[in-house]
Scaffold this motif. Structure first.
Motif, PDB file in Angstrom:
ATOM      1  N   ARG A 123      -6.279   7.161  -5.776  1.00 40.69           N
ATOM      2  CA  ARG A 123      -7.303   8.392  -5.573  1.00 40.69           C
ATOM      3  C   ARG A 123      -7.290   9.133  -4.135  1.00 40.69           C
ATOM      4  O   ARG A 123      -7.555  10.323  -4.235  1.00 40.69           O
TER       5      ARG A 123
ATOM      6  N   TRP B 221      -7.333   2.349  -5.306  1.00 38.18           N
ATOM      7  CA  TRP B 221      -7.965   3.185  -4.294  1.00 38.18           C
ATOM      8  C   TRP B 221      -7.227   4.067  -3.404  1.00 38.18           C
ATOM      9  O   TRP B 221      -7.386   5.314  -3.311  1.00 38.18           O
ATOM     10  N   ASP B 222      -5.921   3.599  -3.173  1.00 30.94           N
ATOM     11  CA  ASP B 222      -4.856   4.422  -2.436  1.00 30.94           C
ATOM     12  C   ASP B 222      -4.648   5.613  -3.199  1.00 30.94           C
ATOM     13  O   ASP B 222      -4.179   6.633  -2.812  1.00 30.94           O
TER      14      ASP B 222
ATOM     15  N   ARG C 161      -0.669   4.740  -0.147  1.00 34.65           N
ATOM     16  CA  ARG C 161      -1.348   5.074   1.443  1.00 34.65           C
ATOM     17  C   ARG C 161      -0.290   5.491   2.423  1.00 34.65           C
ATOM     18  O   ARG C 161      -0.686   6.657   2.796  1.00 34.65           O
TER      19      ARG C 161
ATOM     20  N   CYS D  12       0.761  -1.230  -0.142  1.00 30.01           N
ATOM     21  CA  CYS D  12      -0.126  -0.187   0.122  1.00 30.01           C
ATOM     22  C   CYS D  12       0.634   1.249  -0.111  1.00 30.01           C
ATOM     23  O   CYS D  12       0.787   2.234   0.792  1.00 30.01           O
TER      24      CYS D  12
END
Length: 291
Positions: free
Chosen positions: A158, A155-156, A97, A94
């Motif tokens: 975004r 997703w991270d 993130r 991630c």
């Protein structure tokens, strides 16, 4: 035989830092010798600042103001350290993130002073399929996050691009803001700069252990500025030996074991001194657990 000796040291380095043969290759210079430390003074300044951040206590570092994970908790995503002469590469799950927590933002409110979160002066320089390259404007140092997966999480990414209410992202700003300049003393040169830079490239010695609790504190010894304290993993003298007499040794560093019970070991490099305080013996740890 020099070749056999170099081969043994490379094998020891791979074992201690948990590197694959592919990971090790960029750490070798043209002569095949291990190179864990950058010769670039600018990169050293940035890495020394990062060492204080990632060896900090939960929420005690002034940059550690983002909601959610704290700086030490970001190491839950950590895999390996891959130092380069021009950057520090950390492989993370991630990765985007984690970058979101370190790239700075400013929060303004009518009833509060402006609050900075993340590393002042850090900017996003480039995005690859599985990596994020960040540039520290004040020092010129670079940090690369390499995702442990084949590509960065959508997703991270975004979330990294979102602008939250009342929070101004600085990741694309080309200048250091006045709010960031207030923290310039964190990347100013000190006698410990080169030593702290070297310690973060060897952070795996602590970070690979669950519940290591490794933190940097101000020293209690006159003339000593920093103390690294940890709870789990290598014994104190084992760390001292690895940092001075192994394949991952810091060139020129020396270690003096603790003089008495309750004292700390001393790691020296030129005029710099860092105290090491960790587990002393397995038997001593067991007595503490029984107590």
């Amino acid at each position: 035989m020099p070749y056999a000796s170099d081969k043994a040291r490379r094998a020891q380095c791979r074992r201690l830092l948990e590197l694959s043969a592919h990971d090790l290759k960029p750490l070798l210079d043209r002569a095949g010798r291990l190179q864990l430390d950058t010769p670039d003074p600018s990169q050293q300044l940035f890495q020394a600042m990062l060492q204080l951040c990632l060896f900090s206590r939960h929420r005690e570092h002034p940059f550690d103001r983002m909601g959610g994970r704290t700086f030490p908790e970001l190491l839950l995503y950590y895999s390996v350290t891959l130092p380069r002469p021009d950057r520090l590469v950390l492989r993370m799950s991630c990765a985007a993130r984690v970058a979101r927590y370190l790239l700075p933002t400013l929060t303004t409110a009518s009833d509060k002073p402006t609050e900075l979160t993340g590393l002042p002066g850090l900017r996003l320089e480039a995005v690859g399929r599985r990596s994020l390259l960040m540039h520290h404007l004040p020092t010129g140092g670079r940090l690369e996050f390499q995702d442990s997966r084949d590509q960065l999480g959508g997703w991270d990414m975004r979330l990294l691009g979102e602008t939250e209410h009342g929070r101004q992202p600085l990741k694309n700003s080309t200048r250091v803001t006045p709010a960031e300049e207030r923290f310039a003393h964190y990347w100013a040169p000190t006698p410990c700069t080169a030593l702290r830079s070297a310690l973060i490239t060897r952070g795996h010695l602590w970070w690979s252990i669950y519940a290591h609790d490794a933190v940097t504190e101000y020293s209690r010894r006159p003339g000593g500025r920093y103390r690294i304290r940890w709870a789990e993993g290598y014994l104190m003298d084992e760390i001292g030996e690895l940092l001075t007499n192994s394949a991952v040794a810091i060139p020129g560093a020396t270690y003096i074991p603790a003089a008495c019970q309750g004292d700390a070991g001393i790691l020296r490099l030129a005029d710099a001194m860092v105290e090491l305080e960790g587990p002393r013996t397995a038997k001593e740890d067991q007595r503490d657990d029984d107590g």
